[in-house]
Enzyme design. Structure first.
Site, mmCIF file in Angstrom:
data_model
loop_
_atom_site.group_PDB
_atom_site.id
_atom_site.type_symbol
_atom_site.label_atom_id
_atom_site.label_comp_id
_atom_site.label_asym_id
_atom_site.label_seq_id
_atom_site.Cartn_x
_atom_site.Cartn_y
_atom_site.Cartn_z
ATOM 1 N N LYS A 43 0.821 -1.196 0.000
ATOM 2 C CA LYS A 43 0.000 0.000 0.000
ATOM 3 C C LYS A 43 0.864 1.259 0.000
ATOM 4 O O LYS A 43 0.397 2.341 -0.314
ATOM 5 C CB LYS A 43 -0.883 0.039 1.263
ATOM 6 C CG LYS A 43 -1.802 -1.145 1.410
ATOM 7 C CD LYS A 43 -2.470 -1.064 2.812
ATOM 8 C CE LYS A 43 -3.224 -2.344 3.094
ATOM 9 N NZ LYS A 43 -3.712 -2.363 4.502
ATOM 10 N N GLU A 99 7.752 2.410 -6.194
ATOM 11 C CA GLU A 99 7.899 1.974 -4.806
ATOM 12 C C GLU A 99 8.052 3.177 -3.876
ATOM 13 O O GLU A 99 8.613 4.202 -4.269
ATOM 14 C CB GLU A 99 9.142 1.087 -4.667
ATOM 15 C CG GLU A 99 8.898 -0.355 -4.317
ATOM 16 C CD GLU A 99 8.155 -0.612 -3.008
ATOM 17 O OE1 GLU A 99 7.389 0.239 -2.533
ATOM 18 O OE2 GLU A 99 8.355 -1.712 -2.465
ATOM 19 N N ASP A 100 7.586 3.013 -2.659
ATOM 20 C CA ASP A 100 7.757 4.073 -1.663
ATOM 21 C C ASP A 100 9.192 4.124 -1.155
ATOM 22 O O ASP A 100 9.790 5.182 -1.046
ATOM 23 C CB ASP A 100 6.780 3.887 -0.495
ATOM 24 C CG ASP A 100 6.788 2.476 0.094
ATOM 25 O OD1 ASP A 100 7.489 1.599 -0.433
ATOM 26 O OD2 ASP A 100 6.079 2.255 1.096
ATOM 27 N N ASP A 103 14.761 -0.663 1.118
ATOM 28 C CA ASP A 103 15.519 -0.808 2.362
ATOM 29 C C ASP A 103 16.556 -1.916 2.131
ATOM 30 O O ASP A 103 17.623 -1.662 1.573
ATOM 31 C CB ASP A 103 14.510 -1.136 3.477
ATOM 32 C CG ASP A 103 15.154 -1.294 4.845
ATOM 33 O OD1 ASP A 103 16.274 -0.824 5.035
ATOM 34 O OD2 ASP A 103 14.518 -1.892 5.731
ATOM 35 N N LYS A 131 17.096 3.770 1.416
ATOM 36 C CA LYS A 131 18.048 3.605 2.526
ATOM 37 C C LYS A 131 19.215 2.797 1.972
ATOM 38 O O LYS A 131 19.333 1.599 2.242
ATOM 39 C CB LYS A 131 17.399 2.832 3.676
ATOM 40 C CG LYS A 131 16.286 3.526 4.400
ATOM 41 C CD LYS A 131 15.844 2.652 5.584
ATOM 42 C CE LYS A 131 14.519 3.063 6.139
ATOM 43 N NZ LYS A 131 13.967 2.061 7.078
ATOM 44 N N PHE A 152 13.604 4.323 10.808
ATOM 45 C CA PHE A 152 12.279 3.892 10.373
ATOM 46 C C PHE A 152 11.412 5.127 10.198
ATOM 47 O O PHE A 152 11.265 5.933 11.105
ATOM 48 C CB PHE A 152 11.637 2.921 11.370
ATOM 49 C CG PHE A 152 10.447 2.225 10.782
ATOM 50 C CD1 PHE A 152 10.602 1.091 9.990
ATOM 51 C CD2 PHE A 152 9.170 2.733 10.971
ATOM 52 C CE1 PHE A 152 9.503 0.467 9.404
ATOM 53 C CE2 PHE A 152 8.062 2.117 10.391
ATOM 54 C CZ PHE A 152 8.236 0.981 9.608
ATOM 55 N N ARG A 165 -0.046 6.724 7.391
ATOM 56 C CA ARG A 165 0.093 6.842 5.936
ATOM 57 C C ARG A 165 -0.369 8.205 5.430
ATOM 58 O O ARG A 165 0.034 8.663 4.372
ATOM 59 C CB ARG A 165 -0.752 5.768 5.232
ATOM 60 C CG ARG A 165 -0.299 4.343 5.478
ATOM 61 C CD ARG A 165 -1.013 3.396 4.512
ATOM 62 N NE ARG A 165 -0.884 2.005 4.907
ATOM 63 C CZ ARG A 165 0.144 1.216 4.599
ATOM 64 N NH1 ARG A 165 1.135 1.691 3.880
ATOM 65 N NH2 ARG A 165 0.185 -0.031 5.001
HETATM 66 P P1 IMP Z 1 12.954 -4.159 1.719
HETATM 67 O O1 IMP Z 1 12.410 -5.441 1.178
HETATM 68 O O2 IMP Z 1 13.734 -4.357 2.968
HETATM 69 O O3 IMP Z 1 13.701 -3.331 0.710
HETATM 70 O O4 IMP Z 1 11.730 -3.331 2.256
HETATM 71 C C1 IMP Z 1 10.919 -2.666 1.430
HETATM 72 C C2 IMP Z 1 9.536 -2.509 2.016
HETATM 73 O O5 IMP Z 1 9.540 -2.420 3.441
HETATM 74 C C3 IMP Z 1 8.977 -1.225 1.509
HETATM 75 O O6 IMP Z 1 8.212 -1.449 0.360
HETATM 76 C C4 IMP Z 1 8.160 -0.726 2.665
HETATM 77 O O7 IMP Z 1 6.841 -1.185 2.539
HETATM 78 C C5 IMP Z 1 8.784 -1.330 3.891
HETATM 79 N N1 IMP Z 1 9.684 -0.384 4.589
HETATM 80 C C6 IMP Z 1 11.044 -0.331 4.543
HETATM 81 N N2 IMP Z 1 11.532 0.655 5.301
HETATM 82 C C7 IMP Z 1 10.461 1.266 5.839
HETATM 83 C C8 IMP Z 1 10.319 2.419 6.717
HETATM 84 O O8 IMP Z 1 11.275 3.062 7.171
HETATM 85 N N3 IMP Z 1 9.045 2.742 7.022
HETATM 86 C C9 IMP Z 1 7.951 2.074 6.557
HETATM 87 N N4 IMP Z 1 8.041 1.016 5.728
HETATM 88 C C10 IMP Z 1 9.281 0.613 5.378
HETATM 89 MG MG MG Z 2 6.433 -0.756 -0.156
#
Ligand code: IMP
Ligand code: MG
Length: 176
Positions: A43, A99-100, A103, A131, A152, A165
């Protein structure tokens, strides 16, 4: 308990940066045959997608996919799962993942693999927040809004346990 902390990226900076991203994306797809499929990762990317799409002039379609990796915590599970399949036929299409945040990179890496299996002709990635210091899997980011520190964050689509959100700014979530 956790509460809202400092603003990392304010609404006006986001607005300005999205204009720049849209210009770069428009020029990349300027000669496209047909339309670009914007694939919004639910979302979190809902609000970013809504703002970005209104700044683009290339022909676009909008599709959605849902991925889940966090549950209610603040650390990636490392095992992202597709919770909703893409409804549209993507074979031969030019797909732009919206993508938002990236990470660890697990979510986007898994999604890219999946889109390759579906036979997309090209797959690019635009992400609002990155990040970069937390990367566990290499991910090629085509367009990036902001590189942010390892905190975070919530707001502008990003949640913690489904809250926050609706904030206009991106803010740090402080845990006490
Ligand atoms: P990744 O798989 O670790 O790259 O994480 C990506 C997903 O984790 C993103 O699409 C977000 O939905 C969530 N996410 C990662 N970091 C944050 C944060 O700081 N706040 C909120 N959601 C996060
Ligand atoms: Mg996401």
């Amino acid at each position: 308990m956790s509460g809202l902390g400092e603003t990392i990226v304010d609404a006006e900076s986001i607005r300005r940066r999205i204009g720049e991203l849209a210009a770069a994306i428009d020029s990349h797809y300027a000669d496209i045959d047909g339309s670009v499929v914007l694939l919004c990762v639910l979302k979190g990317a809902l609000i970013f997608t809504a703002d970005l799409v209104r700044r683009l002039t290339v022909p676009v379609e909008i599709e959605f996919v849902a991925m889940r990796s966090y549950g209610d915590g603040t650390r990636s599970s490392g095992r992202p799962a597709l919770t909703t399949e893409v409804a549209a036929q993507l074979r031969g299409r030019d797909v732009l993942i919206v993508e938002d945040i990236v990470d660890t990179g697990h979510t986007v890496a898994a999604l890219r693999e999946h889109l390759a299996e579906l036979g997309a002709r090209s797959v690019r990635l635009v992400v609002l927040l990155d990040k970069t210091s937390r990367r566990a899997r290499p991910v090629h980011v085509d367009w990036r809004g902001f590189d942010i520190p390892d905190r975070f964050v919530v707001g502008y689509g990003l949640d913690h346990g489904e809250r926050y959100r609706n904030l206009a700014d991106v803010r740090v979530l402080d845990s006490a």
